[in-house]
Design an enzyme around this catalytic site. Structure first.
Site, PDB file in Angstrom:
ATOM      1  N   SER A  64      25.352  34.502 -63.545  1.00 15.70           N
ATOM      2  CA  SER A  64      25.320  34.177 -62.116  1.00 15.70           C
ATOM      3  C   SER A  64      26.284  33.070 -61.722  1.00 15.70           C
ATOM      4  O   SER A  64      26.573  32.899 -60.544  1.00 15.70           O
ATOM      5  CB  SER A  64      23.899  33.804 -61.671  1.00 15.70           C
ATOM      6  N   LYS A 101      22.778  26.396 -60.417  1.00 13.42           N
ATOM      7  CA  LYS A 101      23.375  26.969 -59.203  1.00 13.42           C
ATOM      8  C   LYS A 101      24.143  25.879 -58.467  1.00 13.42           C
ATOM      9  O   LYS A 101      24.008  24.696 -58.734  1.00 13.42           O
ATOM     10  CB  LYS A 101      22.295  27.519 -58.260  1.00 13.42           C
TER      11      LYS A 101
END
Length: 143
Positions: A64, A101
């Site tokens: 990701s 993230k």
């Protein structure tokens, strides 16, 4: 992307491992064999770890964050003493699950993947978000 906790790290606790460091920067290829000018050897522990007490390492799993050059199985160097800012890459606990993230503070708090295959994670009032630290470097192995 999941994160496996490795351990707290202190550059003072690691053996000094010095690597040759060329003065010239390299745009493509290697320095000229005729270039014998070397800077002092570089200790990667000291180069990558600025705040020994507040730094820890984690290994990531998943893709990701691939567009931020954080590959599957990369080792992240995370500094807990740095104030996370809008746009910082962070390691966070979201409802007890660790994630890595990019942090977006405005206009709405969310955690953003660096891979278009993943949607942003918008933080709801009922969710528990704890920023564990700011990522200062990623170590990727190519082979």
């Amino acid at each position: 992307m999941t994160i496996s906790y490795i351990d707290s790290i202190s550059a003072d606790d690691l053996p000094a491992t010095f690597t040759k460091f060329f003065v010239e920067s390299v745009s493509v290829g290697f320095p000229s064999p005729a270039n014998d000018y070397l800077e002092s050897p570089i200790d990667l522990n000291r180069y990558l770890i600025k705040n020994n007490i507040a730094t820890f390492l984690v290994r990531v799993s998943g893709d990701s964050m691939i567009d931020a050059n954080i590959a599957n199985q990369a080792i992240l160097i995370v500094d807990r003493s740095l104030e996370p800012k809008n746009g910082s890459i962070v390691v966070a606990s979201l409802d007890g699950e660790f994630v890595c993230k990019r942090l977006q503070l405005k206009p709405r708090l969310c955690l953003i993947a660096e891979n278009p295959d993943y949607d942003p994670i918008y933080i709801q009032h009922s969710q528990e978000l704890d920023i564990m630290g700011t990522v200062t470097a990623a170590i990727n192995k190519f082979e």
